[in-house]
Design a protein around this motif. Structure first.
Motif, short mmCIF file in Angstrom:
data_model
loop_
_atom_site.label_atom_id
_atom_site.label_comp_id
_atom_site.label_asym_id
_atom_site.label_seq_id
_atom_site.Cartn_x
_atom_site.Cartn_y
_atom_site.Cartn_z
N ILE A 37 2.79 -6.14 -7.71
CA ILE A 37 3.20 -5.87 -6.12
C ILE A 37 2.15 -6.53 -5.30
O ILE A 37 2.34 -7.36 -4.33
N PHE A 38 0.85 -6.14 -5.49
CA PHE A 38 -0.14 -6.67 -4.58
C PHE A 38 -0.45 -8.02 -4.89
O PHE A 38 -0.66 -8.80 -3.99
N ASP A 66 -3.47 2.58 -7.65
CA ASP A 66 -4.28 1.64 -6.87
C ASP A 66 -4.42 0.36 -7.97
O ASP A 66 -4.76 0.63 -9.09
N PRO A 67 -4.28 -0.67 -7.52
CA PRO A 67 -4.22 -1.77 -8.63
C PRO A 67 -5.52 -2.30 -8.94
O PRO A 67 -5.66 -2.96 -9.93
N LEU A 68 -6.61 -1.82 -8.37
CA LEU A 68 -8.08 -2.23 -8.82
C LEU A 68 -8.68 -1.03 -9.66
O LEU A 68 -9.68 -0.91 -10.15
N ALA A 69 -7.99 0.23 -9.77
CA ALA A 69 -8.60 1.55 -10.45
C ALA A 69 -8.49 1.14 -11.93
O ALA A 69 -7.71 0.87 -12.42
N THR A 104 -3.87 -11.52 -8.34
CA THR A 104 -3.12 -12.67 -8.08
C THR A 104 -2.03 -12.73 -9.21
O THR A 104 -2.56 -12.49 -10.51
N TRP A 105 -0.96 -13.32 -9.48
CA TRP A 105 -0.17 -13.56 -10.21
C TRP A 105 -0.63 -14.34 -11.40
O TRP A 105 -0.56 -13.98 -12.58
N GLY A 106 -1.34 -15.27 -10.90
CA GLY A 106 -1.96 -16.39 -11.80
C GLY A 106 -2.92 -15.74 -12.55
O GLY A 106 -3.28 -16.06 -13.91
N GLY A 107 -3.84 -14.89 -11.88
CA GLY A 107 -4.97 -14.19 -12.43
C GLY A 107 -4.54 -13.26 -13.55
O GLY A 107 -5.11 -13.14 -14.70
N ILE A 108 -3.55 -12.52 -13.16
CA ILE A 108 -2.82 -11.47 -14.16
C ILE A 108 -2.48 -12.15 -15.63
O ILE A 108 -2.68 -11.76 -16.64
N ILE A 109 -1.60 -13.43 -15.18
CA ILE A 109 -1.32 -14.13 -16.45
C ILE A 109 -2.41 -14.70 -17.42
O ILE A 109 -2.49 -14.65 -18.51
N ALA A 110 -3.42 -15.01 -16.63
CA ALA A 110 -4.69 -15.50 -17.14
C ALA A 110 -5.41 -14.41 -18.22
O ALA A 110 -5.72 -14.36 -19.44
N GLU A 111 -5.38 -13.27 -17.74
CA GLU A 111 -5.87 -11.94 -18.25
C GLU A 111 -4.66 -11.75 -19.46
O GLU A 111 -5.22 -11.47 -20.64
N PRO A 149 0.94 -1.31 0.12
CA PRO A 149 0.05 -0.03 -0.10
C PRO A 149 0.78 1.14 0.02
O PRO A 149 0.48 2.35 -0.56
N LEU A 150 1.91 1.26 0.56
CA LEU A 150 2.91 2.25 0.67
C LEU A 150 3.57 2.46 -0.61
O LEU A 150 3.98 3.55 -1.04
N ILE A 151 4.19 1.57 -1.40
CA ILE A 151 4.84 1.93 -2.44
C ILE A 151 4.25 1.70 -3.88
O ILE A 151 4.85 1.99 -4.87
N ALA A 152 3.28 0.96 -3.79
CA ALA A 152 2.56 0.78 -5.16
C ALA A 152 2.23 2.02 -5.77
O ALA A 152 1.32 2.96 -5.23
#
Ligand SMILES: Nc1ncnc2c1ncn2[C@@H]1O[C@H](COP(=O)(O)OP(=O)(O)OP(=O)(O)O)[C@@H](O)[C@H]1O
Ligand SMILES: [Mg+2]
Lengths: 293, 282
Positions: B78-79, B39-42, B233-240, B33-36
């Motif tokens: 990062i998240f 916002d990972p969801l925005a 999640t890493w796997g979720g991002i890979i899927a996308e 939350p400090l370094i990203a």
């Protein structure tokens, strides 16, 4: 006469397939005496030692006989009491000084641990005791040795450490199972001398397992000759060499080039003697029944 | 630790490279939350499929570009590391404790304890692990704890088998017999004499297992069976990323690189630690 330090009476043991590894073995070790147990490889020398120390392999079953440690019948004791008695009164000097030390623990804690945890000594008392023993086995830099891991020491040093550890708790009986076999020839002589020295100083009885008649002559007062799990002759050491009674003993002595040379190994024994022995043992097996051994 | 051992194995570059990457990734995840940067969801459709910073059309603040919904890829990675590390530590520790304990008991005590434990392991290992995991999560329901439980339930056998074999070897050593002669109890010998000798292997396996847990979590996310919320999640991002490979290759490539580096680092780190902690350096 006071009780023998160790008294084994017609001990018999078998493997799961029924093969007999010990055949009515009887032998005794008097207090302060060294008894050699000699015989060729596979004769069952190590088995006898393990039986005394209560660490027979699970596959080996004692079917007959008694073992008395200072007059106490080991077979009559509860397992826990037996363990405590054996732990307090006996010690082992093993054949392979590398695997007999825990590779991941330093020598110092390994040696004192036993005195503290088993005998309930204070840490200081155990520590000074260990240092005294290291001095007796002529280790000149105890600080370094106590801090070392086993693999950082030479084979001879490791065996000295094990000898010191064996004598440290003042056991009544030490089983020494071929304690020099795994060592360099030059080191063997020193180690043998050390064991003899400490044995005299501490008055400890030793059951000394060896296949080497030269060693027998050097260190023991009494000797039992073992063949195929059977004691074929027992005598005073001097007597055995002067006048061996059993043909197998005679053959062993004859097959050893000079029995005063501790580094000469056994030569094959004469065929006819072995055939005679096989017949003798077969006859004994015929008449043997558990409980009547 | 004495000087001799440090000089022999302490300067091992793989220990520092692997450990360095893991530390970096772990710190990033913890401090996410400090370094990203974003916002990972925005989502922002004006910013969709921005390329990484060195390509034409990149926007400042979106270092590794964005995905097809305009979300910042670096922030999502990062998240995503948070879930990866939580799963890695929790699942691997659970598998390690259960598997090592059973392996130690089977190997040291032998006999019927060994027969029972070894039989269970054999049956367990007859299932293909990934199918087993998917099946378990399907039964337990998706979610972080299901994933952790599934990995631990499947992979304890990995510890059990190795530690059993090592404990069995140690149990035959003369020092164990000497300890028995001295009068130590069986459990005391197992814990005080045998355990320290198998510890380097346990540490190596634990680290390896953390890497495996990261992969399994990624696979489960990839097939949409892991964390069902929209937490990255890493796997979720890979899927996308796979879906937009032709328009935005970076959405697939960066999480793959992150995943591979992390998994490799875990296994190398474990091996290097083992070499370092083993007094004999087998
Ligand atoms: N763990 C075991 N389980 C079953 N049988 C064994 C085991 N160890 C040894 N034996 C058998 O018991 C017999 C006696 O073996 P033992 O080790 O006592 O011989 P030894 O006289 O000490 O020989 P060496 O001089 O080679 O040490 C041999 O026939 C051997 O094959
Ligand atoms: Mg032997």
């Amino acid at each position: 006469m006071s009780a023998a330090c160790l008294d084994i009476r017609s001990l018999s043991a078998v493997l799961p397939n029924g093969q007999r590894v010990l055949r009515s073995v009887s032998l005794s070790v008097q207090p302060g005496e060294v008894r050699a147990l000699v015989g060729e490889s596979g004769a069952g020398k190590t088995m006898i030692g393990k039986a005394v120390l209560g660490v027979l392999p699970t596959s080996v079953r004692v079917v007959d006989g008694d073992m008395l440690l200072e007059g106490e019948d080991l077979g009559a004791l509860q397992p826990k009491a037996r363990r405590n008695l054996i732990g307090a009164r006996t010690a082992l000097i093993p054949q392979d000084p590398l695997t007999a030390l825990n590779p991941s623990r330093r020598i110092g804690p390994q040696m004192t641990d036993r005195l503290v945890r088993i005998l309930g000594w204070s840490g200081e008392r155990a520590d000074s005791r260990i240092r005294q023993l290291l001095d007796e086995v002529q280790i000149r830099d105890p600080e370094r040795v106590l801090k070392s891991y086993p693999h950082e020491l030479s084979g001879g040093m490791r065996q000295r450490v094990l000898i010191a550890a064996a004598f440290a708790a003042e056991p009544r009986l030490i089983v020494a199972d071929e304690p020099t076999t795994a060592l360099d020839v030059t080191v063997q002589k020193q180690i043998l001398r050390l064991i003899a020295q400490l044995q005299r100083d501490h008055g400890t009885a030793i059951l000394f397992v060896t296949h080497d008649l030269g060693v027998v002559a050097k260190i023991s007062q009494k000797v039992s000759v073992l063949y195929a799990g059977k004691v074929v002759e027992e005598a005073d050491t001097a007597e055995l060499f002067a006048a061996p009674r059993h043909p197998y003993t005679r053959a062993l002595i004859a097959a050893t080039p000079r029995y005063t040379d501790p580094y000469a190994s056994l030569k094959p024994v004469d065929e006819t003697v072995l055939a005679g022995l096989a017949a003798e043992i077969a006859a004994a097996d015929q008449s043997w029944r558990p409980g009547h051994g | 630790m004495d000087d001799a051992r440090i000089s022999r194995s302490g300067s091992s570059p793989r220990l520092w490279l692997a450990g360095g990457w893991l530390l970096l990734a772990l710190l990033a995840a913890v401090l996410a939350p400090l370094i990203a940067p974003q916002d990972p969801l925005a989502q922002d459709l004006m910013l969709e499929r921005l390329p990484p910073f060195w390509l034409d059309g990149a926007e400042p603040g979106y270092w590794l570009g964005t995905d097809s919904l305009g979300r910042d890829l670096l922030s999502r990675l990062i998240f995503g590391g948070r879930i990866a590390f939580i799963v890695a530590f929790a699942a691997a520790s659970a598998a390690c404790v259960v598997g090592s304990a059973l392996g130690l008991i089977a190997g040291y005590f032998g006999g019927w304890a060994d027969r029972i434990i070894s039989r269970i392991v054999d049956i367990w290992m007859a299932f293909p692990p990934v199918l087993f995991a998917i099946l378990l999560v399907a039964v337990l329901g998706t979610g972080l704890s299901s994933v952790i439980i599934a990995i631990a339930v499947i992979d304890w056998t990995r510890f059990c088998r190795v530690i059993r074999a090592e404990a069995m070897g140690q149990a035959r050593m003369d020092y164990v017999e000497s300890a028995r002669i001295a009068g130590y109890g069986r459990i005391g010998i197992m814990l005080r004499e045998v355990l320290p000798n198998v510890l380097p292997s346990i540490v190596a396996l634990l680290s390896l297992e953390m890497g495996i847990a990261v992969i399994v979590e990624a696979i489960l996310s990839f097939v949409n069976l892991s964390i069902s919320t929209d937490d990255p999640t890493w796997g979720g991002i890979i899927a996308e990323g796979r879906l937009s490979i032709h328009q935005a290759w970076w959405v697939l490539v960066f999480p793959l690189i992150t995943l591979i580096l992390t998994v490799l680092s875990f296994s190398q780190f474990g091996e290097a630690l083992k070499a370092r902690f083993d007094p004999v350096l087998r």
